[in-house]
Each structure stands twice: as C-alpha cells, then as structure tokens.
Design a protein around this motif. Structure first.
Motif, PDB file in Angstrom:
ATOM      1  N   GLN A  49     -50.931  56.517  33.789  1.00  0.00           N
ATOM      2  CA  GLN A  49     -52.222  56.757  34.420  1.00  0.00           C
ATOM      3  C   GLN A  49     -53.101  57.576  33.493  1.00  0.00           C
ATOM      4  O   GLN A  49     -52.614  58.198  32.552  1.00  0.00           O
ATOM      5  CB  GLN A  49     -52.006  57.482  35.737  1.00  0.00           C
ATOM      6  N   PRO A  50     -54.411  57.578  33.763  1.00  0.00           N
ATOM      7  CA  PRO A  50     -55.292  58.422  32.950  1.00  0.00           C
ATOM      8  C   PRO A  50     -54.788  59.865  32.990  1.00  0.00           C
ATOM      9  O   PRO A  50     -54.353  60.348  34.036  1.00  0.00           O
ATOM     10  CB  PRO A  50     -56.649  58.294  33.632  1.00  0.00           C
ATOM     11  N   GLY A  51     -54.819  60.523  31.855  1.00  0.00           N
ATOM     12  CA  GLY A  51     -54.321  61.888  31.764  1.00  0.00           C
ATOM     13  C   GLY A  51     -55.430  62.916  31.881  1.00  0.00           C
ATOM     14  O   GLY A  51     -56.595  62.626  31.633  1.00  0.00           O
ATOM     15  N   ASP A  52     -55.047  64.115  32.241  1.00  0.00           N
ATOM     16  CA  ASP A  52     -55.958  65.255  32.318  1.00  0.00           C
ATOM     17  C   ASP A  52     -56.024  65.884  30.925  1.00  0.00           C
ATOM     18  O   ASP A  52     -55.005  66.333  30.407  1.00  0.00           O
ATOM     19  CB  ASP A  52     -55.415  66.250  33.343  1.00  0.00           C
ATOM     20  N   PRO A  53     -57.218  65.923  30.304  1.00  0.00           N
ATOM     21  CA  PRO A  53     -57.330  66.502  28.954  1.00  0.00           C
ATOM     22  C   PRO A  53     -56.776  67.923  28.855  1.00  0.00           C
ATOM     23  O   PRO A  53     -56.284  68.315  27.803  1.00  0.00           O
ATOM     24  CB  PRO A  53     -58.830  66.467  28.669  1.00  0.00           C
ATOM     25  N   ALA A  54     -56.810  68.668  29.943  1.00  0.00           N
ATOM     26  CA  ALA A  54     -56.280  70.035  29.921  1.00  0.00           C
ATOM     27  C   ALA A  54     -54.754  70.057  29.871  1.00  0.00           C
ATOM     28  O   ALA A  54     -54.156  71.085  29.581  1.00  0.00           O
ATOM     29  CB  ALA A  54     -56.774  70.805  31.149  1.00  0.00           C
ATOM     30  N   GLN A  55     -54.112  68.922  30.151  1.00  0.00           N
ATOM     31  CA  GLN A  55     -52.655  68.843  30.184  1.00  0.00           C
ATOM     32  C   GLN A  55     -52.059  68.161  28.950  1.00  0.00           C
ATOM     33  O   GLN A  55     -50.863  67.866  28.917  1.00  0.00           O
ATOM     34  CB  GLN A  55     -52.211  68.072  31.440  1.00  0.00           C
ATOM     35  N   VAL A  56     -52.877  67.876  27.938  1.00  0.00           N
ATOM     36  CA  VAL A  56     -52.403  67.178  26.740  1.00  0.00           C
ATOM     37  C   VAL A  56     -51.307  68.002  26.064  1.00  0.00           C
ATOM     38  O   VAL A  56     -51.467  69.194  25.815  1.00  0.00           O
ATOM     39  CB  VAL A  56     -53.567  66.908  25.755  1.00  0.00           C
ATOM     40  N   THR A  57     -50.172  67.337  25.790  1.00  0.00           N
ATOM     41  CA  THR A  57     -49.058  68.002  25.125  1.00  0.00           C
ATOM     42  C   THR A  57     -48.915  67.565  23.668  1.00  0.00           C
ATOM     43  O   THR A  57     -48.200  68.195  22.904  1.00  0.00           O
ATOM     44  CB  THR A  57     -47.733  67.708  25.863  1.00  0.00           C
ATOM     45  N   ARG A  58     -49.589  66.453  23.304  1.00  0.00           N
ATOM     46  CA  ARG A  58     -49.476  65.956  21.939  1.00  0.00           C
ATOM     47  C   ARG A  58     -50.671  65.066  21.625  1.00  0.00           C
ATOM     48  O   ARG A  58     -51.216  64.408  22.506  1.00  0.00           O
ATOM     49  CB  ARG A  58     -48.187  65.152  21.786  1.00  0.00           C
ATOM     50  N   THR A  59     -51.061  65.038  20.356  1.00  0.00           N
ATOM     51  CA  THR A  59     -52.130  64.158  19.877  1.00  0.00           C
ATOM     52  C   THR A  59     -51.534  63.178  18.877  1.00  0.00           C
ATOM     53  O   THR A  59     -50.774  63.567  17.995  1.00  0.00           O
ATOM     54  CB  THR A  59     -53.258  64.980  19.213  1.00  0.00           C
ATOM     55  N   ILE A  60     -51.870  61.898  19.042  1.00  0.00           N
ATOM     56  CA  ILE A  60     -51.391  60.846  18.143  1.00  0.00           C
ATOM     57  C   ILE A  60     -52.606  60.099  17.609  1.00  0.00           C
ATOM     58  O   ILE A  60     -53.463  59.676  18.384  1.00  0.00           O
ATOM     59  CB  ILE A  60     -50.447  59.868  18.876  1.00  0.00           C
ATOM     60  N   GLU A  61     -52.667  59.949  16.287  1.00  0.00           N
ATOM     61  CA  GLU A  61     -53.753  59.209  15.656  1.00  0.00           C
ATOM     62  C   GLU A  61     -53.349  57.758  15.463  1.00  0.00           C
ATOM     63  O   GLU A  61     -52.221  57.478  15.035  1.00  0.00           O
ATOM     64  CB  GLU A  61     -54.113  59.835  14.304  1.00  0.00           C
ATOM     65  N   ILE A  62     -54.273  56.848  15.783  1.00  0.00           N
ATOM     66  CA  ILE A  62     -54.039  55.413  15.619  1.00  0.00           C
ATOM     67  C   ILE A  62     -55.223  54.812  14.872  1.00  0.00           C
ATOM     68  O   ILE A  62     -56.380  55.036  15.256  1.00  0.00           O
ATOM     69  CB  ILE A  62     -53.878  54.709  16.982  1.00  0.00           C
ATOM     70  N   ASP A  63     -54.935  54.075  13.801  1.00  0.00           N
ATOM     71  CA  ASP A  63     -55.978  53.343  13.070  1.00  0.00           C
ATOM     72  C   ASP A  63     -55.958  51.891  13.513  1.00  0.00           C
ATOM     73  O   ASP A  63     -54.883  51.292  13.676  1.00  0.00           O
ATOM     74  CB  ASP A  63     -55.738  53.400  11.557  1.00  0.00           C
ATOM     75  N   MET A  64     -57.151  51.321  13.673  1.00  0.00           N
ATOM     76  CA  MET A  64     -57.295  49.893  13.959  1.00  0.00           C
ATOM     77  C   MET A  64     -57.835  49.248  12.686  1.00  0.00           C
ATOM     78  O   MET A  64     -58.849  49.696  12.143  1.00  0.00           O
ATOM     79  CB  MET A  64     -58.245  49.684  15.134  1.00  0.00           C
ATOM     80  N   LEU A  65     -57.129  48.206  12.228  1.00  0.00           N
ATOM     81  CA  LEU A  65     -57.429  47.616  10.925  1.00  0.00           C
ATOM     82  C   LEU A  65     -57.884  46.164  11.052  1.00  0.00           C
ATOM     83  O   LEU A  65     -57.481  45.452  11.971  1.00  0.00           O
ATOM     84  CB  LEU A  65     -56.185  47.680  10.036  1.00  0.00           C
ATOM     85  N   ASP A  66     -58.693  45.712  10.079  1.00  0.00           N
ATOM     86  CA  ASP A  66     -59.151  44.329  10.068  1.00  0.00           C
ATOM     87  C   ASP A  66     -58.037  43.345   9.731  1.00  0.00           C
ATOM     88  O   ASP A  66     -58.226  42.136   9.849  1.00  0.00           O
ATOM     89  CB  ASP A  66     -60.311  44.146   9.079  1.00  0.00           C
ATOM     90  N   THR A  67     -56.872  43.829   9.343  1.00  0.00           N
ATOM     91  CA  THR A  67     -55.706  42.962   9.145  1.00  0.00           C
ATOM     92  C   THR A  67     -55.064  42.625  10.491  1.00  0.00           C
ATOM     93  O   THR A  67     -53.995  42.041  10.537  1.00  0.00           O
ATOM     94  CB  THR A  67     -54.670  43.643   8.232  1.00  0.00           C
ATOM     95  N   MET A  68     -55.749  43.010  11.576  1.00  0.00           N
ATOM     96  CA  MET A  68     -55.308  42.778  12.960  1.00  0.00           C
ATOM     97  C   MET A  68     -54.007  43.519  13.251  1.00  0.00           C
ATOM     98  O   MET A  68     -53.064  43.002  13.841  1.00  0.00           O
ATOM     99  CB  MET A  68     -55.160  41.276  13.283  1.00  0.00           C
ATOM    100  N   ARG A  69     -54.006  44.790  12.838  1.00  0.00           N
ATOM    101  CA  ARG A  69     -52.854  45.659  13.081  1.00  0.00           C
ATOM    102  C   ARG A  69     -53.325  47.031  13.544  1.00  0.00           C
ATOM    103  O   ARG A  69     -54.408  47.489  13.190  1.00  0.00           O
ATOM    104  CB  ARG A  69     -52.020  45.842  11.806  1.00  0.00           C
ATOM    105  N   PHE A  70     -52.474  47.669  14.323  1.00  0.00           N
ATOM    106  CA  PHE A  70     -52.620  49.085  14.660  1.00  0.00           C
ATOM    107  C   PHE A  70     -51.650  49.833  13.760  1.00  0.00           C
ATOM    108  O   PHE A  70     -50.541  49.368  13.519  1.00  0.00           O
ATOM    109  CB  PHE A  70     -52.211  49.359  16.114  1.00  0.00           C
ATOM    110  N   THR A  71     -52.052  51.001  13.273  1.00  0.00           N
ATOM    111  CA  THR A  71     -51.150  51.852  12.503  1.00  0.00           C
ATOM    112  C   THR A  71     -51.142  53.233  13.146  1.00  0.00           C
ATOM    113  O   THR A  71     -52.183  53.864  13.196  1.00  0.00           O
ATOM    114  CB  THR A  71     -51.612  51.953  11.034  1.00  0.00           C
ATOM    115  N   PRO A  72     -50.009  53.671  13.684  1.00  0.00           N
ATOM    116  CA  PRO A  72     -48.740  52.957  13.779  1.00  0.00           C
ATOM    117  C   PRO A  72     -48.789  51.880  14.874  1.00  0.00           C
ATOM    118  O   PRO A  72     -49.584  51.972  15.807  1.00  0.00           O
ATOM    119  CB  PRO A  72     -47.749  54.065  14.146  1.00  0.00           C
ATOM    120  N   GLY A  73     -47.914  50.908  14.754  1.00  0.00           N
ATOM    121  CA  GLY A  73     -47.841  49.830  15.731  1.00  0.00           C
ATOM    122  C   GLY A  73     -46.793  50.079  16.800  1.00  0.00           C
ATOM    123  O   GLY A  73     -46.738  49.376  17.795  1.00  0.00           O
TER     124      GLY A  73
END
Length: 167
Positions: A49-73
């Motif tokens: 479910q949608p999370g409460d920003p005040a309760q965030v325990t971790r941040t994960i970065e995701i790149d979207m690429l024109d090679t039609m991939r997410f990094t990390p996948g």
C-alpha cells in the motif's frame, strides 16, 4: 454537405474526448498530466500500500533506461518495511514505474496501447520525462513477490519489468 459534415464532426469532438478516458486531474511525478485509474485493480495483494513518508525506513534508487531496463531490476525488501524509491529517468524517452501484480501490469500495458497519451495519477505509479527524477513511497505489508514495470507502449514488451522480493 461538406459544411454539415464539418459541423457534425466538430460537435462529436467533446464526446470523443470524454470517452477517451484521459482525465485531467492531479498529477504525480514531474509530467503534469494524470488519469484516473479508479475502478482498475492495479494495486492488489500482496503488493502492499502507499507508504507514509514519515515512516520510511530505507531509500532505494532506481534508474529507468532507454535499453528498456530498470537498474536494479531486482530488489529485496522486508515485510513491514516502508521504502522511498528515488526514480530517475536516465534516458531520452519518457518512462514510468508502476507497482502491481504482473497480471494487472500486463492488462494496463494493453490499455496504454489503446490510449498511449494516458499518464498515471496513483500512489503506485510515477511517470517521468527524460532526465527527470521523482519518488514513490511504498509499504510492503506481507512477504511474496511484487512486480513493477513501465507500461508505456512497447516498453514492458521490450523487457522493462522488475521484481521486488519481500522477505
């Protein structure tokens, strides 16, 4: 006759615009456009479910690429964890990240092919133009596998899908 036909065509445009399903509403992400997907089952268990920003325990970065991939996948998270995803479109094409079951994502990809200008306005989705960044906050409430994909026409079919393994 031509004048009557022109008037008839022009009078039908508002009806066609309403029938297209592209609604102006709020927006999510940096696109400034949204559509209402209420009535669609895009967020189903065990997705979370949608999370409460005040309760965030971790941040994960995701790149979207024109090679039609997410990094990390593939991403590992823990049940009960609230994660902020920092999503960056590192390509030159628009991309999106939509969290849902694989079945729902495939169904929505078909819907997007019929209406390619449709943009998301839900807490489980973010659409970004080239070079833009944004964030999603999501709470994973039970173990299992959670899918995410770019449902822009051709992107999911080109392999732009990922998995979150919820321990």
């Amino acid at each position: 006759m031509k004048k009557n036909l022109s008037v008839l065509i022009l009078s039908a445009l508002p009806v066609l615009a309403l029938a297209s399903g592209n609604h102006a509403g709020g927006h999510h992400g940096a696109s400034g456009h949204g559509h209402d997907m209420s009535g669609h089952a895009h967020v189903s268990a065990p997705v979370g479910q949608p999370g409460d920003p005040a309760q965030v325990t971790r941040t994960i970065e995701i790149d979207m690429l024109d090679t039609m991939r997410f990094t990390p996948g593939e991403i590992s998270v823990n049940a009960g964890e609230t994660v902020r995803f920092i999503v960056k479109n590192a390509g030159k094409l628009p991309h999106e990240m939509v969290i849902g079951s694989l079945e729902d994502l495939k169904a929505h990809a078909v819907e997007m092919r019929h209406n390619p200008s449709m943009m998301h306005d839900e807490p489980n989705a973010i659409t970004l133009e080239a070079g833009q960044s944004g964030s999603l906050v999501w709470k994973f409430d039970q173990s299992g596998t959670v899918d995410f994909a770019c449902t822009i026409p051709g992107h999911m079919e080109g392999g732009m899908v990922g998995k979150m393994l919820v321990n």
